[in-house]
Scaffold this active site. Structure first.
Site, PDB file in Angstrom:
ATOM      1  N   GLU A  43      57.358  57.095  36.546  1.00 54.55           N
ATOM      2  CA  GLU A  43      58.540  58.071  36.520  1.00 54.55           C
ATOM      3  C   GLU A  43      58.800  58.525  37.698  1.00 54.55           C
ATOM      4  O   GLU A  43      59.385  59.518  37.957  1.00 54.55           O
ATOM      5  CB  GLU A  43      57.986  59.331  35.479  1.00 54.55           C
ATOM      6  CG  GLU A  43      57.650  59.023  34.202  1.00 54.55           C
ATOM      7  CD  GLU A  43      58.708  59.161  33.006  1.00 54.55           C
ATOM      8  OE1 GLU A  43      59.847  59.694  33.490  1.00 54.55           O
ATOM      9  OE2 GLU A  43      58.415  58.778  32.024  1.00 54.55           O
ATOM     10  N   SER A 102      61.404  51.814  43.150  1.00 58.00           N
ATOM     11  CA  SER A 102      62.055  53.003  43.703  1.00 58.00           C
ATOM     12  C   SER A 102      63.446  52.982  43.657  1.00 58.00           C
ATOM     13  O   SER A 102      64.303  53.969  43.413  1.00 58.00           O
ATOM     14  CB  SER A 102      61.310  53.337  45.010  1.00 58.00           C
ATOM     15  OG  SER A 102      59.829  53.766  44.741  1.00 58.00           O
TER      16      SER A 102
HETATM   17  N1  CAA Z   1      71.172  63.566  37.050  1.00 57.26           N
HETATM   18  C1  CAA Z   1      72.211  63.031  36.691  1.00 57.26           C
HETATM   19  N2  CAA Z   1      72.840  62.336  37.894  1.00 57.26           N
HETATM   20  C2  CAA Z   1      72.009  61.924  38.738  1.00 57.26           C
HETATM   21  C3  CAA Z   1      70.886  62.442  38.927  1.00 57.26           C
HETATM   22  C4  CAA Z   1      70.144  63.332  38.264  1.00 57.26           C
HETATM   23  N3  CAA Z   1      69.054  63.856  38.307  1.00 57.26           N
HETATM   24  N4  CAA Z   1      70.390  62.149  40.341  1.00 57.26           N
HETATM   25  C5  CAA Z   1      71.447  61.135  40.671  1.00 57.26           C
HETATM   26  N5  CAA Z   1      72.724  61.425  39.839  1.00 57.26           N
HETATM   27  C6  CAA Z   1      73.708  60.495  39.975  1.00 57.26           C
HETATM   28  C7  CAA Z   1      74.689  61.234  41.423  1.00 57.26           C
HETATM   29  O1  CAA Z   1      75.354  62.304  40.688  1.00 57.26           O
HETATM   30  C8  CAA Z   1      75.276  60.156  41.510  1.00 57.26           C
HETATM   31  O2  CAA Z   1      76.422  59.893  40.841  1.00 57.26           O
HETATM   32  P1  CAA Z   1      77.908  59.321  41.664  1.00 57.26           P
HETATM   33  O3  CAA Z   1      77.626  58.002  41.900  1.00 57.26           O
HETATM   34  O4  CAA Z   1      78.998  59.582  40.044  1.00 57.26           O
HETATM   35  O5  CAA Z   1      78.349  60.410  42.587  1.00 57.26           O
HETATM   36  C9  CAA Z   1      74.528  58.776  41.254  1.00 57.26           C
HETATM   37  O6  CAA Z   1      73.615  59.179  40.485  1.00 57.26           O
HETATM   38  C10 CAA Z   1      73.706  58.327  42.519  1.00 57.26           C
HETATM   39  O7  CAA Z   1      72.882  59.332  43.017  1.00 57.26           O
HETATM   40  P2  CAA Z   1      71.825  59.285  44.408  1.00 57.26           P
HETATM   41  O8  CAA Z   1      72.857  59.008  45.697  1.00 57.26           O
HETATM   42  O9  CAA Z   1      70.943  60.309  44.372  1.00 57.26           O
HETATM   43  O10 CAA Z   1      71.253  57.628  44.124  1.00 57.26           O
HETATM   44  P3  CAA Z   1      70.279  56.937  44.855  1.00 57.26           P
HETATM   45  O11 CAA Z   1      70.724  55.431  44.844  1.00 57.26           O
HETATM   46  O12 CAA Z   1      70.029  57.544  46.439  1.00 57.26           O
HETATM   47  O13 CAA Z   1      68.865  56.924  44.284  1.00 57.26           O
HETATM   48  C11 CAA Z   1      66.665  57.946  43.691  1.00 57.26           C
HETATM   49  C12 CAA Z   1      68.250  58.196  44.016  1.00 57.26           C
HETATM   50  C13 CAA Z   1      66.055  59.242  43.458  1.00 57.26           C
HETATM   51  C14 CAA Z   1      65.855  57.390  44.973  1.00 57.26           C
HETATM   52  C15 CAA Z   1      66.612  57.174  42.372  1.00 57.26           C
HETATM   53  O14 CAA Z   1      66.703  55.745  42.615  1.00 57.26           O
HETATM   54  C16 CAA Z   1      65.105  57.118  41.932  1.00 57.26           C
HETATM   55  O15 CAA Z   1      64.834  58.264  41.011  1.00 57.26           O
HETATM   56  N6  CAA Z   1      64.367  56.035  41.845  1.00 57.26           N
HETATM   57  C17 CAA Z   1      63.104  56.190  41.166  1.00 57.26           C
HETATM   58  C18 CAA Z   1      63.180  55.428  39.927  1.00 57.26           C
HETATM   59  C19 CAA Z   1      62.227  55.891  39.065  1.00 57.26           C
HETATM   60  O16 CAA Z   1      61.901  57.069  38.807  1.00 57.26           O
HETATM   61  N7  CAA Z   1      61.705  55.005  38.062  1.00 57.26           N
HETATM   62  C20 CAA Z   1      60.620  55.218  37.102  1.00 57.26           C
HETATM   63  C21 CAA Z   1      60.688  54.363  36.116  1.00 57.26           C
HETATM   64  S1  CAA Z   1      60.283  54.661  34.298  1.00 57.26           S
HETATM   65  C22 CAA Z   1      58.734  54.969  34.315  1.00 57.26           C
HETATM   66  O17 CAA Z   1      57.758  54.928  35.093  1.00 57.26           O
HETATM   67  C23 CAA Z   1      58.330  55.298  32.894  1.00 57.26           C
HETATM   68  C24 CAA Z   1      56.954  54.929  32.667  1.00 57.26           C
HETATM   69  O18 CAA Z   1      56.776  53.879  32.487  1.00 57.26           O
HETATM   70  C25 CAA Z   1      55.927  56.114  32.579  1.00 57.26           C
END
Ligand code: CAA
Length: 372
Positions: free
Chosen positions: A352, A123
């Site tokens: 995801e 995560s």
């Molecule tokens: N689009 C573009 N950029 C984004 C974004 C988005 N949706 N969300 C965040 N960012 C950018 C931000 O603008 C920020 O940029 P800057 O550093 O330049 O300011 C940077 O990313 C950090 O953003 P956050 O502060 O929101 O980041 P965070 O560390 O707090 O994490 C989180 C956010 C939502 C928890 C993220 O870690 C997350 O999504 N975790 C889950 C991971 C995941 O989905 N894994 C899936 C694996 S793939 C899979 O499962 C495929 C499969 O097998 C089916």
């Protein structure tokens, strides 16, 4: 948002294709992928100049829903192949990378996959520790990725690694890694409760050389690349959830209709449950189609993708559970469709980005929009 006439026609075409051509057998669904490739469906939203059909993202979402209604394993392989396996090239690839890889992916000659998750970075995606050490002409990657959908089967992986862990997410960089590259090995393949036809494997990288020409985007841009790809990927998983939910409701209704109390016009409790689930299915569809349409219009928001994923996959789980209860003992027989829906649905709440992570994204966005 209501689908256009063209989108309704496409949905009907995909339903026909899925019912005639997608099997729900036991093994890796190579034949399903092959038949989809023959129709060009492995590159549905990829422009024609790169070997795709040039359809919009919403059309692709309708396809994933119909395929998943028949076989959720095939659905997720195709969803990962497209949204997080091919789209990295389309959105972030150079012209040369598109010519080299995107064309093969769009034609289904290559299967694409996405390698982000690590033992200590699920995560918290920013915590990845797979290293990319800069060397003459490229990088040397060392690390371990886990739970990779199509691991071992895929031909091209978008791999996320850090050029310097002290930079946190600012060090994360995306790379294109081909199957068979020296230094890349496939480790353990997981045995899962559902989605039995997909390969979920560990990828081990040991001093794996990646030339600069296989770096996607600039150094340090990998985290944003991953997040924006996952926004699209989550809409794909929402569509997978819709397909499972629809299949579970259809199967339960088929069973209900055989019951004497139903035929006599009774069974009020079951009618209410069905009405609630059917209403939620339509609501989840609207959320999913809206998220896809806004992405097509360049107005896609992370919150909408997360809402669609949460609504559709939580519903898939509940619809599958209802299907089991409706079918009674026959619903818990190992290998029966209700058990398959139930076991497949659970995974959609997890990959995801877990639905808890989706709620974090939604709550953050709500507080930004609504907070003062
Ligand atoms: N689009 C573009 N950029 C984004 C974004 C988005 N949706 N969300 C965040 N960012 C950018 C931000 O603008 C920020 O940029 P800057 O550093 O330049 O300011 C940077 O990313 C950090 O953003 P956050 O502060 O929101 O980041 P965070 O560390 O707090 O994490 C989180 C956010 C939502 C928890 C993220 O870690 C997350 O999504 N975790 C889950 C991971 C995941 O989905 N894994 C899936 C694996 S793939 C899979 O499962 C495929 C499969 O097998 C089916």
């Amino acid at each position: 948002m209501i689908l256009s006439k063209e989108h309704c026609e496409k949905a009907a075409e995909f339903r026909y294709f899925a019912e005639k051509n997608i099997d729900c057998g036991d093994n890796y669904p190579r034949a399903n992928l092959h038949r989809a490739a023959e129709k060009g469906y492995m590159g549905l939203p990829i422009p024609r100049q790169y070997g795709g059909l040039g359809e919009d993202f919403l059309t692709y979402i309708l396809f994933i829903e119909e395929v998943s209604r028949v076989c959720a394993s095939t659905g997720v392989i195709m969803a990962v192949h497209t949204s997080v396996g091919s789209m990295p090239l389309l959105y972030f690839g150079s012209e040369e990378q598109k010519r080299r890889y995107l064309v093969k992916l769009a034609r289904g000659e290559y299967i694409g996959a996405f390698a982000l998750t690590e033992p200590d970075a699920g995560s918290d995606a920013a915590a990845i520790s797979t290293g990319a050490r800069p060397v003459h002409g490229g990088y040397r990657l060392t690390g371990r990725k886990i739970f990779i959908t199509s691991g071992g089967e895929a031909d091209l992986y978008t791999v996320f690694a850090t050029i310097d862990t002290s930079l946190g997410r600012k060090g994360i960089t995306a790379f294109l890694v081909e199957k068979g590259s020296p230094g890349l090995t496939v480790g353990r393949t997981e045995s899962k409760m559902g989605l039995h036809r997909t390969h979920t494997a560990e990828l081990l990288m040991e001093d794996l050389y990646v030339p600069v020409s296989n770096r996607l985007e600039k150094e340090g841009k990998g985290f944003s690349v991953a997040m924006s790809l996952l926004d699209g990927g989550r809409i794909g998983i929402a569509a997978q959830g819709l397909g499972i939910a629809a299949a579970a409701l259809d199967y339960g209704i088929f069973f209900l209709k055989k019951r004497a109390d139903w035929k006599e016009g009774n069974g009020q409790g079951k009618r209410f449950e069905l009405a609630n689930l059917a209403t939620r299915l339509e609501a989840a569809r609207l959320l999913t189609y809206r998220a896809a349409a806004n992405r097509d219009a360049g107005k896609g928001k992370a919150m909408e993708a997360s809402m669609a994923k949460t609504a559709a996959t939580d519903l898939a789980m509940e619809a599958a559970s209802w299907c089991i209860e409706t079918c009674s003992f026959e619903g818990i027989i190992q290998g029966s469709p209700p058990v398959r829906f139930f076991c497949d649905a659970k995974a959609t709440q997890i990959y995801e980005g877990t639905n808890q992570i989706q709620r974090i994204v939604i709550a953050r966005s709500c507080s930004e929009v609504r907070g003062s």
